[in-house]
Design a protein around this motif. Structure first.
Motif: not given
Length: 185
Positions: A7-8, A11, A5, A2
């Motif tokens: 955005e990942v 989520q 990242h 992660f």
């Protein structure tokens, strides 16, 4: 995985919260032999948690929303610190959340609430509270779930909680455990 990242990670955090809510609701229903209700799109996290647990009274959701804000607005707790420490290792969000839950389970943190409820059940009625308090003073027992080591005087959240209790006075008075809790307080 992660790191870098977000955005990942965002989520993954949302999925983790959904898994946690579903797990809590499943355990709640299983322990009480109640039917589990599936969540609905468009509801809040708390709204779906309550729905899955079979609670559909909007007054309960509104009240718990206010309480959750009070709990969230309460400095750095042990469990929050545990989540942040675990997350700082770049572990996955589920593992970080689990570290917070494990930390919160202890009797000097979130586990104190369950110990307080156990005491309320043992006391049974407000009339038996003075005997219980005498035992505390004589060090025959401990009082869990009251007070906070951060506050040397009254917890500033108490006034807001009292407002909520007054707003729901009939339900509070009908609950035998709350009557014992109020007698202790």
């Amino acid at each position: 995985m992660f790191h870098g990242h977000l955005e990942v990670a965002d989520q993954a955090l949302l999925r983790t919260l959904g898994y946690l809510a579903s797990t809590i609701a499943l355990i709640y229903c299983h322990k009480r032999d109640k039917a589990f209700t599936y969540p609905e799109t468009g509801r809040s996290l708390l709204g779906n948690l309550l729905l899955m647990m079979g609670m559909t009274d909007p007054k309960v959701e509104k009240c718990l929303n206010k309480l959750w804000i009070l709990y969230a607005d309460h400095e750095m707790t042990n469990s929050t610190a545990a989540v942040l420490h675990a997350a700082s290792t770049l572990t996955d969000p589920v593992s970080a959340a689990i570290s917070g839950m494990v930390s919160a389970y202890g009797p000097l943190h979130g586990g104190a609430i369950e110990l307080a409820y156990d005491a309320f059940r043992q006391i049974e009625t407000p009339e038996k509270v003075p005997f219980f308090i005498e035992g505390i003073k004589k060090k025959k027992a401990r009082l869990f779930g009251y007070g906070h080591r951060v506050y040397k005087t009254r917890d500033p959240r108490a006034a807001l909680i009292e407002e909520l209790m007054e707003e729901h006075r009939e339900a509070v008075d009908a609950n035998p455990l709350l009557r014992v809790a109020m007698a202790i307080d």
